[in-house]
Design a protein around this motif. Structure first.
Motif, mmCIF file in Angstrom:
data_model
loop_
_atom_site.group_PDB
_atom_site.id
_atom_site.type_symbol
_atom_site.label_atom_id
_atom_site.label_comp_id
_atom_site.label_asym_id
_atom_site.label_seq_id
_atom_site.Cartn_x
_atom_site.Cartn_y
_atom_site.Cartn_z
ATOM 1 N N TYR A 114 0.877 -1.175 0.000
ATOM 2 C CA TYR A 114 0.000 0.000 0.000
ATOM 3 C C TYR A 114 0.915 1.225 0.000
ATOM 4 O O TYR A 114 1.885 1.287 0.770
ATOM 5 N N VAL A 115 0.614 2.156 -0.885
ATOM 6 C CA VAL A 115 1.458 3.352 -1.005
ATOM 7 C C VAL A 115 0.602 4.603 -0.846
ATOM 8 O O VAL A 115 -0.615 4.576 -1.036
ATOM 9 N N VAL A 116 1.256 5.694 -0.521
ATOM 10 C CA VAL A 116 0.599 6.990 -0.419
ATOM 11 C C VAL A 116 1.084 7.833 -1.604
ATOM 12 O O VAL A 116 2.292 7.953 -1.817
ATOM 13 N N LEU A 117 0.143 8.372 -2.372
ATOM 14 C CA LEU A 117 0.505 9.196 -3.537
ATOM 15 C C LEU A 117 0.789 10.622 -3.060
ATOM 16 O O LEU A 117 -0.117 11.361 -2.701
ATOM 17 N N ASP A 118 2.061 10.984 -3.061
ATOM 18 C CA ASP A 118 2.498 12.260 -2.477
ATOM 19 C C ASP A 118 1.818 13.478 -3.099
ATOM 20 O O ASP A 118 1.541 14.457 -2.412
ATOM 21 N N GLU A 119 1.586 13.437 -4.423
ATOM 22 C CA GLU A 119 1.054 14.616 -5.119
ATOM 23 C C GLU A 119 -0.473 14.669 -5.116
ATOM 24 O O GLU A 119 -1.062 15.590 -5.677
ATOM 25 N N TYR A 120 -1.112 13.679 -4.506
ATOM 26 C CA TYR A 120 -2.577 13.625 -4.505
ATOM 27 C C TYR A 120 -3.142 13.558 -3.088
ATOM 28 O O TYR A 120 -3.896 12.650 -2.740
ATOM 29 N N ASN A 121 -2.714 14.521 -2.276
ATOM 30 C CA ASN A 121 -3.230 14.611 -0.896
ATOM 31 C C ASN A 121 -3.159 13.298 -0.126
ATOM 32 O O ASN A 121 -4.101 12.903 0.558
#
Length: 267
Positions: free
Chosen positions: A28-35
């Motif tokens: 699971y990753v967090v998209l840095d540029e999409y809040n």
């Protein structure tokens, strides 16, 4: 803010993500540029072939350049791939991120110095992005060509000065191409013919500069500095052809030999 939360990446887009959690099926990753929207990186999209240990490729808190391969707009779900990102795409994305980080630092400094509001900063960024791909690009062009670049925008003198000062922090890469010419003329005014031919090619346009120096009769060195080798080579060839034609017209002799080129930095 709610509209911003709904912003989703496009399929095929290259994104920067932070790995949040690694499971047996992927990460699971967090998209840095999409809040900080959550995306999923399936084990089959991490690498080609069988993967014994996912953490050899991705680990929690690690930054990764990923490609968006599926977007479920109704559910707000995003699937990503690591293995489908080419070396060129990864390099291009990292350059983009670096540019944006530098531009942010420049804008933060200018905002604080001139006591600008968030709205004024946004307005300036919009003006720049109407003419450039990235905010950083205008600072880089000022570093290369000077503050006149900012005349295309309607800016206060204080803002121009602050932007110029921030631009001066950028090291502009330069290349240098060199060569040695042997020139002689038997005509009574031969020296004047040679001087005139050499002076005719010396120039400084933007970040491209052509210089000729005297080594010792009949030898002269020509040096061209420019942003890249393509521009430098073109300027060098034009200058050498111009000198050759002038000397030939005066029935003199001319020869040219290249010297080693080099890459350097200005500033």
């Amino acid at each position: 803010m709610s509209a911003e939360l709904q912003r989703l990446p496009e399929e095929g887009e290259i994104v920067i993500a932070t790995v949040r959690e690694v499971t047996g099926h992927g990460a699971y990753v967090v998209l840095d540029e999409y809040n900080s929207m959550t995306g999923f990186l399936h084990i089959s999209e991490i690498a080609t072939g069988w993967i014994r240990n996912i953490e050899r490729y991705v680990r929690p808190k690690q930054k990764a350049v990923l490609k968006v391969i599926r977007v479920n707009k109704a559910r707000g779900e995003v699937d990503c791939s690591l293995k489908q990102v080419s070396g060129e795409e990864r390099k291009s994305k990292l350059i983009e991120v670096k540019k944006n980080e530098k531009a942010q630092a420049f804008m933060d400094f200018i905002k604080a110095r001139l006591k600008m509001t968030d709205a004024q900063v946004s307005e300036l960024e919009e003006k720049i992005l109407a003419k450039y791909d990235y905010v950083y690009d205008v600072f880089e062009e000022v570093a290369r060509k000077g503050a006149d670049v900012l005349d295309k925008f309607e800016l206060s003198e204080d803002l121009k000065k602050a932007m110029e000062e921030e631009s001066s922090k950028i090291q502009v890469p330069h290349v240098e191409v060199r060569g040695v010419m042997e020139i002689s003329s038997r005509k009574p005014d031969g020296i004047e013919v040679i001087k005139s031919a050499l002076a005719g090619v010396e120039s400084s346009k933007g970040s491209t500069k052509t210089q000729v120096t005297y080594i010792g009769a009949p030898r002269y060195r020509i040096i061209v500095t420019a942003e890249n080798f393509k521009v430098a080579e073109k300027s060098m060839n034009t200058a050498v052809e111009k000198i050759h034609a002038a000397i030939e017209k005066a029935h003199g002799t001319f020869s040219f030999a290249r010297e080693e080129s080099k890459k350097t930095h200005q500033g």
